[in-house]
Enzyme design. Structure first.
Site, PDB file in Angstrom:
ATOM      1  N   SER A  28      11.794 -79.977 -87.974  1.00 13.57           N
ATOM      2  CA  SER A  28      11.146 -78.885 -86.813  1.00 13.57           C
ATOM      3  C   SER A  28      11.632 -77.471 -87.501  1.00 13.57           C
ATOM      4  O   SER A  28      13.002 -77.382 -87.408  1.00 13.57           O
ATOM      5  CB  SER A  28      11.671 -78.891 -85.465  1.00 13.57           C
ATOM      6  OG  SER A  28      10.716 -80.185 -85.192  1.00 13.57           O
ATOM      7  N   HIS A  59       5.518 -78.428 -88.001  1.00 14.74           N
ATOM      8  CA  HIS A  59       5.544 -79.511 -89.121  1.00 14.74           C
ATOM      9  C   HIS A  59       4.101 -79.361 -89.692  1.00 14.74           C
ATOM     10  O   HIS A  59       3.089 -79.429 -89.248  1.00 14.74           O
ATOM     11  CB  HIS A  59       5.509 -80.998 -88.427  1.00 14.74           C
ATOM     12  CG  HIS A  59       6.961 -81.193 -87.847  1.00 14.74           C
ATOM     13  ND1 HIS A  59       7.505 -82.129 -88.551  1.00 14.74           N
ATOM     14  CD2 HIS A  59       7.329 -80.877 -86.874  1.00 14.74           C
ATOM     15  CE1 HIS A  59       8.715 -82.043 -87.902  1.00 14.74           C
ATOM     16  NE2 HIS A  59       8.626 -81.502 -86.534  1.00 14.74           N
ATOM     17  N   HIS A  81       5.450 -88.531 -85.932  1.00 17.90           N
ATOM     18  CA  HIS A  81       6.589 -89.106 -84.995  1.00 17.90           C
ATOM     19  C   HIS A  81       6.031 -90.369 -84.208  1.00 17.90           C
ATOM     20  O   HIS A  81       4.737 -90.631 -84.144  1.00 17.90           O
ATOM     21  CB  HIS A  81       6.965 -88.122 -84.134  1.00 17.90           C
ATOM     22  CG  HIS A  81       7.686 -86.918 -84.577  1.00 17.90           C
ATOM     23  ND1 HIS A  81       6.694 -85.861 -85.128  1.00 17.90           N
ATOM     24  CD2 HIS A  81       9.060 -86.307 -84.991  1.00 17.90           C
ATOM     25  CE1 HIS A  81       7.496 -84.939 -85.615  1.00 17.90           C
ATOM     26  NE2 HIS A  81       8.796 -85.276 -85.327  1.00 17.90           N
ATOM     27  N   TYR A  83       6.617 -90.875 -81.114  1.00 19.17           N
ATOM     28  CA  TYR A  83       6.304 -90.285 -79.778  1.00 19.17           C
ATOM     29  C   TYR A  83       4.792 -89.949 -80.163  1.00 19.17           C
ATOM     30  O   TYR A  83       3.941 -89.726 -78.878  1.00 19.17           O
ATOM     31  CB  TYR A  83       7.098 -89.148 -79.379  1.00 19.17           C
ATOM     32  CG  TYR A  83       7.260 -88.061 -80.126  1.00 19.17           C
ATOM     33  CD1 TYR A  83       6.132 -87.038 -80.097  1.00 19.17           C
ATOM     34  CD2 TYR A  83       8.470 -87.651 -80.619  1.00 19.17           C
ATOM     35  CE1 TYR A  83       6.319 -86.043 -80.675  1.00 19.17           C
ATOM     36  CE2 TYR A  83       8.424 -86.430 -81.345  1.00 19.17           C
ATOM     37  CZ  TYR A  83       7.445 -85.681 -81.312  1.00 19.17           C
ATOM     38  OH  TYR A  83       7.598 -84.280 -81.904  1.00 19.17           O
ATOM     39  N   GLU A  84       4.082 -89.413 -81.144  1.00 16.09           N
ATOM     40  CA  GLU A  84       2.704 -89.210 -81.430  1.00 16.09           C
ATOM     41  C   GLU A  84       1.743 -90.363 -81.225  1.00 16.09           C
ATOM     42  O   GLU A  84       0.646 -90.416 -81.085  1.00 16.09           O
ATOM     43  CB  GLU A  84       2.554 -88.521 -82.734  1.00 16.09           C
ATOM     44  CG  GLU A  84       3.206 -86.937 -82.641  1.00 16.09           C
ATOM     45  CD  GLU A  84       3.073 -86.467 -83.887  1.00 16.09           C
ATOM     46  OE1 GLU A  84       1.995 -85.971 -84.119  1.00 16.09           O
ATOM     47  OE2 GLU A  84       4.004 -86.569 -84.922  1.00 16.09           O
ATOM     48  N   ALA A 111      15.957 -81.594 -86.343  1.00 20.59           N
ATOM     49  CA  ALA A 111      16.438 -80.525 -85.513  1.00 20.59           C
ATOM     50  C   ALA A 111      16.999 -81.588 -84.256  1.00 20.59           C
ATOM     51  O   ALA A 111      16.237 -82.325 -84.115  1.00 20.59           O
ATOM     52  CB  ALA A 111      15.454 -79.480 -84.839  1.00 20.59           C
ATOM     53  N   MET A 212      14.321 -87.240 -81.988  1.00 25.84           N
ATOM     54  CA  MET A 212      13.345 -88.078 -81.847  1.00 25.84           C
ATOM     55  C   MET A 212      12.815 -88.431 -83.144  1.00 25.84           C
ATOM     56  O   MET A 212      11.693 -88.717 -83.299  1.00 25.84           O
ATOM     57  CB  MET A 212      12.320 -87.372 -81.195  1.00 25.84           C
ATOM     58  CG  MET A 212      12.920 -86.680 -79.543  1.00 25.84           C
ATOM     59  SD  MET A 212      11.521 -86.069 -78.917  1.00 25.84           S
ATOM     60  CE  MET A 212      12.489 -85.097 -77.698  1.00 25.84           C
ATOM     61  N   SER A 213      13.599 -88.546 -84.375  1.00 30.77           N
ATOM     62  CA  SER A 213      13.129 -88.810 -85.677  1.00 30.77           C
ATOM     63  C   SER A 213      14.463 -89.408 -86.458  1.00 30.77           C
ATOM     64  O   SER A 213      15.309 -89.752 -85.786  1.00 30.77           O
ATOM     65  CB  SER A 213      12.602 -87.700 -86.297  1.00 30.77           C
ATOM     66  OG  SER A 213      13.513 -87.006 -86.630  1.00 30.77           O
ATOM     67  N   ASN A 236      19.820 -77.058 -80.035  1.00 34.34           N
ATOM     68  CA  ASN A 236      20.188 -76.679 -78.382  1.00 34.34           C
ATOM     69  C   ASN A 236      21.458 -77.338 -78.226  1.00 34.34           C
ATOM     70  O   ASN A 236      21.877 -78.562 -78.766  1.00 34.34           O
ATOM     71  CB  ASN A 236      18.878 -77.070 -77.505  1.00 34.34           C
ATOM     72  CG  ASN A 236      18.519 -78.726 -77.620  1.00 34.34           C
ATOM     73  OD1 ASN A 236      18.198 -79.021 -78.762  1.00 34.34           O
ATOM     74  ND2 ASN A 236      19.026 -79.222 -76.831  1.00 34.34           N
ATOM     75  N   HIS A 247      10.951 -76.717 -76.638  1.00 34.94           N
ATOM     76  CA  HIS A 247      10.568 -76.828 -78.287  1.00 34.94           C
ATOM     77  C   HIS A 247      10.800 -75.301 -78.892  1.00 34.94           C
ATOM     78  O   HIS A 247      10.912 -75.261 -80.137  1.00 34.94           O
ATOM     79  CB  HIS A 247       9.077 -77.196 -78.249  1.00 34.94           C
ATOM     80  CG  HIS A 247       8.797 -77.797 -79.897  1.00 34.94           C
ATOM     81  ND1 HIS A 247       9.632 -78.732 -80.658  1.00 34.94           N
ATOM     82  CD2 HIS A 247       7.891 -77.190 -80.700  1.00 34.94           C
ATOM     83  CE1 HIS A 247       9.009 -78.727 -81.798  1.00 34.94           C
ATOM     84  NE2 HIS A 247       8.316 -77.950 -82.015  1.00 34.94           N
TER      85      HIS A 247
END
Length: 273
Positions: A28, A59, A81, A83-84, A111, A212-213, A236, A247
């Site tokens: 990201s 992306h 991802h 989660y998609e 990220a 998350m990746s 963060n 995000h």
């Protein structure tokens, strides 16, 4: 899957001016590095069989192949991802294609939320180990029948982050005056950011950054026999008493850290043999 990889390879190879040796997956807010590729061929993901178009901001969904810091590279501008709604096999399919078109090394970036209170937004962490929580729960890219043409049935994950690229990364960071953190990356499935209780749990487990990746991509790269180097940009502070992440914050942190992250990656690429 072998035939699917061959289909994708056949769609890419005739368009190339350079056969890539290093594959990069840019997370990201980091995809702009691909703008610096010389003599580039840019292929939208929609033109590559088996690739999907990312729907997440930051992306772009392009494969750029050319020369970066003098190194022939294939750069994924964004990833799709778990989660998609994609399977782990779909998420990691591009890694297999990168290997099939010539990449012997994978540099993967993301990220991530920093779990250490003494770290700061904008820090860069070299991934020295990982906790692949969805994989441990059964969502694993190597689940199912194994094709020996792609890799062994039971690849070992101990020691895969301790290769000859590590001292190179440390040397380049030192020469550039970039503090390089090192730590354990934990992947959760997302798409929610973590609860305070989950963040405390991750620290007890020994994680230093969370995202998350990345973890399944590293697993598949190891399965293919590729060298792996991974970096997390701390976008963060993922602390139980810190303000909730969002995000937009992640994207802004990626933009601010772009120059030093790009300098680090280009310095490493210029010396990879």
């Amino acid at each position: 899957m072998f035939n699917d990889i061959e289909q994708a390879r056949t769609a890419i190879i005739p368009r190339l001016r350079h056969i890539p040796r290093v594959g990069l997956i840019l997370g990201s807010g980091l995809g702009a590095l691909a703008d610096e590729i010389e003599d580039a061929v840019v292929i939208p993901y929609r033109d590559i069989p088996g690739f999907h178009e990312p729907k997440v901001a930051g992306h772009r969904g392009e494969l750029a192949i050319g020369l970066l810091a003098g190194q022939p590279v294939a750069v994924m501008r964004g990833r799709f991802h778990f989660y998609e709604g994609y399977s782990m096999q779909e998420v990691t399919f591009p890694v297999r294609v990168l290997h099939a078109i010539g990449c012997e090394t994978l540099i993967v970036t993301n990220a991530a939320g920093g779990l250490r209170p003494d770290w700061q937004v904008g820090d860069i962490m070299r991934i020295n180990d990982q906790i692949f929580l969805p994989g441990m729960a059964g969502h694993h890219p190597l689940r199912g029948p194994n094709d020996e043409r792609l890799g062994p049935r039971f690849p070992a994950m101990v020691g895969v982050f301790d290769n000859d690229l590590v001292p190179l990364a440390r040397t380049v960071a030192s020469e550039l005056g970039i503090p390089l953190r090192e730590g354990v990356y934990c992947m959760l499935s997302g798409p929610t950011f973590e609860s305070a209780a989950e963040l405390r749990m991750l620290r007890v487990w020994g994680a230093d950054a969370v995202g998350m990746s990345t973890a399944p991509e590293i697993v598949v790269a190891v399965h293919c026999g590729m060298r792996v180097l991974g970096f997390s940009l701390i976008t963060n502070l993922a602390l139980p008493d810190a303000p909730p992440a969002n995000h937009e914050e992640v994207m802004a942190a990626g933009e601010a850290a772009k120059p030093k992250f790009a300098a680090l990656l280009c310095g490493i690429l210029s010396r990879i043999r």
